[in-house]
Design an enzyme around this catalytic site. Structure first.
Site, PDB file in Angstrom:
ATOM      1  N   LYS A 125       0.862  -1.182   0.000  1.00  0.00           N
ATOM      2  CA  LYS A 125       0.000   0.000   0.000  1.00  0.00           C
ATOM      3  C   LYS A 125       0.895   1.228   0.000  1.00  0.00           C
ATOM      4  O   LYS A 125       2.054   1.149   0.434  1.00  0.00           O
ATOM      5  CB  LYS A 125      -0.897   0.018   1.257  1.00  0.00           C
ATOM      6  CG  LYS A 125      -2.114   0.891   1.109  1.00  0.00           C
ATOM      7  CD  LYS A 125      -3.237   0.199   0.356  1.00  0.00           C
ATOM      8  CE  LYS A 125      -4.359   1.147   0.042  1.00  0.00           C
ATOM      9  NZ  LYS A 125      -5.522   0.452  -0.530  1.00  0.00           N
ATOM     10  N   ASP A 165      -6.994   4.490  -4.623  1.00  0.00           N
ATOM     11  CA  ASP A 165      -7.666   4.337  -3.325  1.00  0.00           C
ATOM     12  C   ASP A 165      -8.271   5.720  -3.057  1.00  0.00           C
ATOM     13  O   ASP A 165      -8.483   6.501  -4.010  1.00  0.00           O
ATOM     14  CB  ASP A 165      -6.665   3.914  -2.238  1.00  0.00           C
ATOM     15  CG  ASP A 165      -7.346   3.466  -0.935  1.00  0.00           C
ATOM     16  OD1 ASP A 165      -7.788   2.322  -0.854  1.00  0.00           O
ATOM     17  OD2 ASP A 165      -7.456   4.291   0.009  1.00  0.00           O
TER      18      ASP A 165
HETATM   19  P1  NDP Z   1     -12.845   7.908  -2.964  1.00  0.00           P
HETATM   20  O1  NDP Z   1     -11.827   8.917  -2.675  1.00  0.00           O
HETATM   21  O2  NDP Z   1     -13.299   7.709  -4.372  1.00  0.00           O
HETATM   22  O3  NDP Z   1     -14.139   8.128  -2.074  1.00  0.00           O
HETATM   23  C1  NDP Z   1     -14.108   8.189  -0.691  1.00  0.00           C
HETATM   24  C2  NDP Z   1     -15.452   8.725  -0.227  1.00  0.00           C
HETATM   25  O4  NDP Z   1     -15.528   8.645   1.176  1.00  0.00           O
HETATM   26  C3  NDP Z   1     -15.684  10.169  -0.625  1.00  0.00           C
HETATM   27  O5  NDP Z   1     -17.048  10.371  -0.872  1.00  0.00           O
HETATM   28  C4  NDP Z   1     -15.226  10.937   0.607  1.00  0.00           C
HETATM   29  O6  NDP Z   1     -15.855  12.194   0.736  1.00  0.00           O
HETATM   30  C5  NDP Z   1     -15.671   9.975   1.699  1.00  0.00           C
HETATM   31  N1  NDP Z   1     -14.793  10.074   2.864  1.00  0.00           N
HETATM   32  C6  NDP Z   1     -13.473   9.804   2.930  1.00  0.00           C
HETATM   33  N2  NDP Z   1     -12.995  10.014   4.158  1.00  0.00           N
HETATM   34  C7  NDP Z   1     -14.060  10.436   4.873  1.00  0.00           C
HETATM   35  C8  NDP Z   1     -14.219  10.823   6.219  1.00  0.00           C
HETATM   36  N3  NDP Z   1     -13.185  10.803   7.077  1.00  0.00           N
HETATM   37  N4  NDP Z   1     -15.460  11.185   6.616  1.00  0.00           N
HETATM   38  C9  NDP Z   1     -16.493  11.185   5.745  1.00  0.00           C
HETATM   39  N5  NDP Z   1     -16.400  10.833   4.466  1.00  0.00           N
HETATM   40  C10 NDP Z   1     -15.200  10.467   4.039  1.00  0.00           C
HETATM   41  O7  NDP Z   1     -12.254   6.528  -2.378  1.00  0.00           O
HETATM   42  P2  NDP Z   1     -12.724   5.040  -2.690  1.00  0.00           P
HETATM   43  O8  NDP Z   1     -14.168   4.996  -2.944  1.00  0.00           O
HETATM   44  O9  NDP Z   1     -11.789   4.481  -3.694  1.00  0.00           O
HETATM   45  O10 NDP Z   1     -12.380   4.313  -1.305  1.00  0.00           O
HETATM   46  C11 NDP Z   1     -13.329   4.186  -0.251  1.00  0.00           C
HETATM   47  C12 NDP Z   1     -12.926   3.046   0.658  1.00  0.00           C
HETATM   48  O11 NDP Z   1     -12.862   1.823  -0.098  1.00  0.00           O
HETATM   49  C13 NDP Z   1     -11.556   3.179   1.326  1.00  0.00           C
HETATM   50  O12 NDP Z   1     -11.608   2.571   2.605  1.00  0.00           O
HETATM   51  C14 NDP Z   1     -10.648   2.352   0.411  1.00  0.00           C
HETATM   52  O13 NDP Z   1      -9.488   1.897   1.083  1.00  0.00           O
HETATM   53  C15 NDP Z   1     -11.593   1.195   0.078  1.00  0.00           C
HETATM   54  N6  NDP Z   1     -11.258   0.428  -1.109  1.00  0.00           N
HETATM   55  C16 NDP Z   1     -11.149   1.042  -2.341  1.00  0.00           C
HETATM   56  C17 NDP Z   1     -10.873   0.288  -3.456  1.00  0.00           C
HETATM   57  C18 NDP Z   1     -10.858   0.876  -4.822  1.00  0.00           C
HETATM   58  O14 NDP Z   1     -10.791   0.101  -5.792  1.00  0.00           O
HETATM   59  N7  NDP Z   1     -10.944   2.186  -4.991  1.00  0.00           N
HETATM   60  C19 NDP Z   1     -10.594  -1.162  -3.359  1.00  0.00           C
HETATM   61  C20 NDP Z   1     -10.836  -1.716  -2.041  1.00  0.00           C
HETATM   62  C21 NDP Z   1     -11.123  -0.930  -0.966  1.00  0.00           C
HETATM   63  P3  NDP Z   1     -15.525  13.400  -0.271  1.00  0.00           P
HETATM   64  O15 NDP Z   1     -16.226  13.052  -1.563  1.00  0.00           O
HETATM   65  O16 NDP Z   1     -16.103  14.606   0.365  1.00  0.00           O
HETATM   66  O17 NDP Z   1     -14.054  13.425  -0.412  1.00  0.00           O
END
Ligand code: NDP
Length: 450
Positions: A125, A165
């Protein structure tokens, strides 16, 4: 003192201030205790001690110029945990909360997740404490180029293949890839999550969210149930959340909530997923803008949260999909979910449920799909992207989706069968951790000590 307690004590002393890493290790080791006792080779060959120490940790400085011409400095990380089963593989996270402990927790989880897919993938990571929010396109490009200027010497198509991510989507992967190509002069599959027009796989963008819903489908099928008509709570509004929402809708469920860092959106009639994708993915606007088209929806800004907690888990529903970030679903939230009649929780995010929340789900006997198993669809399709890049081939979207569906079914079957084997039917925390651990641990023993 038993082996697991001794190992955890040692880790607490050797990794102070890395709470998330410690939490991730504790969850794995606690369920592994019977396996470690049953097969002495794992203790004799110090397999756990070796897994807890990354093979390599790269910490670096990223200096870049903002639009005012000022020099900005961020921290960069790539933690290469295990290459026993294949090239290091795992995403890059750009978020101000990133630190060594968070990258280590994510990398440690990735070892077992990748092992569980059955595919040839190691675990890693990386990321940076860079905050893309409020940055211009040019600033994001210059930051990505500066990040890759250091990282490029440590990665390669058969060495280490990063992906996206939080904060790293197709746009950032494009800038990172462009810089890698400029520095190395090679068009090779060194990153996944690329755009489909130049080496990306169809279906990669959707893979984590779709895979999470396929996993939920498998959990429900075991009880003779389906997604049809189920009200679903989803957190996040990023890549994983949006495609979880999309697949839920396609399969006849009714998602009613989502959230972002500005607040929580509730639409009991069922969320308009096409509109959400337009707002969050295409136009990059705040979630509140949804109300312009749907006046019967409610938006609760973060400033109005009670005790700082999102209300996203406090609506009556049958299923919950945490898809935002780690430790976003607490014990209190879990109790509210169970009291409101939730029958299943399936994690799109990594470690979104606190330990208290997980205990609550297991005690209540509801279906619980831990992220390690339920969100493995993203890395699985990344591996399909690597296969396509290596063969200079391009698969049709249907082939990718069918393969993803089959992989998610296999992951569920593997975790479920392992839980049965250890006398804990339905306990997918135990099943996923033990199945993932055994694959990587046996390979470590077979490959000798190093
Ligand atoms: P993105 O950056 O695309 O989206 C993250 C979302 O979560 C956004 O809407 C963001 O808000 C919100 N968010 C992040 N941190 C916070 C917080 N502290 N409080 C409230 N809202 C929050 O990331 P992903 O969708 O790619 O990732 C989401 C999760 O999935 C993570 O845990 C990641 O590790 C996991 N994951 C992702 C994979 C992938 O293929 N992308 C694969 C496997 C797991 P805002 O829009 O305002 O920024």
């Amino acid at each position: 003192m038993d082996y697991v307690t001794r190992t955890l004590d040692g880790l607490r002393r050797s990794s102070p201030g890395q709470g998330e890493f410690y939490q991730a290790v504790e969850e794995v080791l606690e369920v592994l205790a019977p396996v470690l006792d049953a097969d002495r080779r794992y203790q004799d060959e110090a397999v756990v001690e070796r897994l807890l120490e990354p093979e390599r940790q790269i910490f670096f400085r990223i200096a870049w110029l903002d639009d005012q011409g000022r020099v900005r400095v961020n921290k960069g990380y790539r933690v290469q945990f295990s290459s026993t089963l294949g090239p290091y593989k795992g995403g890059l996270r750009f978020h101000p909360s990133v630190n060594a402990g968070i990258i280590k927790f994510l990398g440690f989880e990735q070892i077992f997740k990748n092992a569980l897919t059955g595919l040839p993938l190691g675990g890693a990571k990386g990321g940076s404490d860079f905050d893309p929010k409020g940055c211009s396109q040019g600033e994001i490009m210059r930051f990505c180029q500066a990040f890759m200027t250091e990282l490029h010497r440590h990665i390669g198509a058969t060495i280490d293949v990063p992906a996206g991510d939080i904060g790293v989507g197709q746009r950032e992967i494009g800038y990172l890839y462009g810089q890698y190509r400029r520095l190395n002069g090679r068009f090779e599959g060194v990153l996944t999550g690329k755009a489909a027009g130049w080496g990306g796989s169809l279906g990669r963008r959707e893979a984590t969210g779709y895979g999470c819903v396929y996993f939920a489908e498998n959990m429900l099928a075991e009880r003779g149930d389906t997604l049809a008509g189920k009200r679903c709570l989803v957190s996040g509004a990023g890549n994983v959340a949006l495609y979880t929402l999309e697949k839920l809708t396609q399969l006849g469920a009714r998602p009613i909530s989502c959230s972002d860092s500005s607040g929580t959106l509730i639409h009991r009639a069922g969320l308009d997923v096409a509109l959400l994708k337009d707002i969050k993915e295409r136009r990059r606007l705040p979630l509140r803008d949804y109300l312009d088209c749907h006046t019967d929806a409610t938006f609760i800004p973060v400033a109005d949260y009670t005790a700082g907690r999102s209300p996203v888990w406090h609506e009556p529903a049958e299923l919950a999909f945490p898809c935002a970030t780690q430790n976003e679903l607490t014990g209190v939230d879990a109790e509210a979910l169970v009291a409101n009649g939730v029958v299943g929780v399936c994690e799109g995010a990594n470690m979104p449920s606190t330990r208290e929340a997980v205990s609550c789900f297991l005690r209540a006997g509801i279906d619980y799909g831990p992220g390690k198993a339920a969100n493995a669809g993203g890395v699985a399709v990344s591996q399909l992207e690597m296969q396509q890049n290596a063969a200079m081939a391009r698969w049709p979207a249907e082939k990718v989706d069918q393969t993803l569906r089959a992989i998610m079914r296999d992951i569920h079957r593997r975790a479920s069968a392992t839980a049965e084997e250890f006398g804990a039917p339905g306990n997918l925390v135990l099943g996923a951790n033990v199945a993932g651990f055994r694959r990587v641990a046996d390979a470590m023993i077979e490959q000798g000590v190093f």
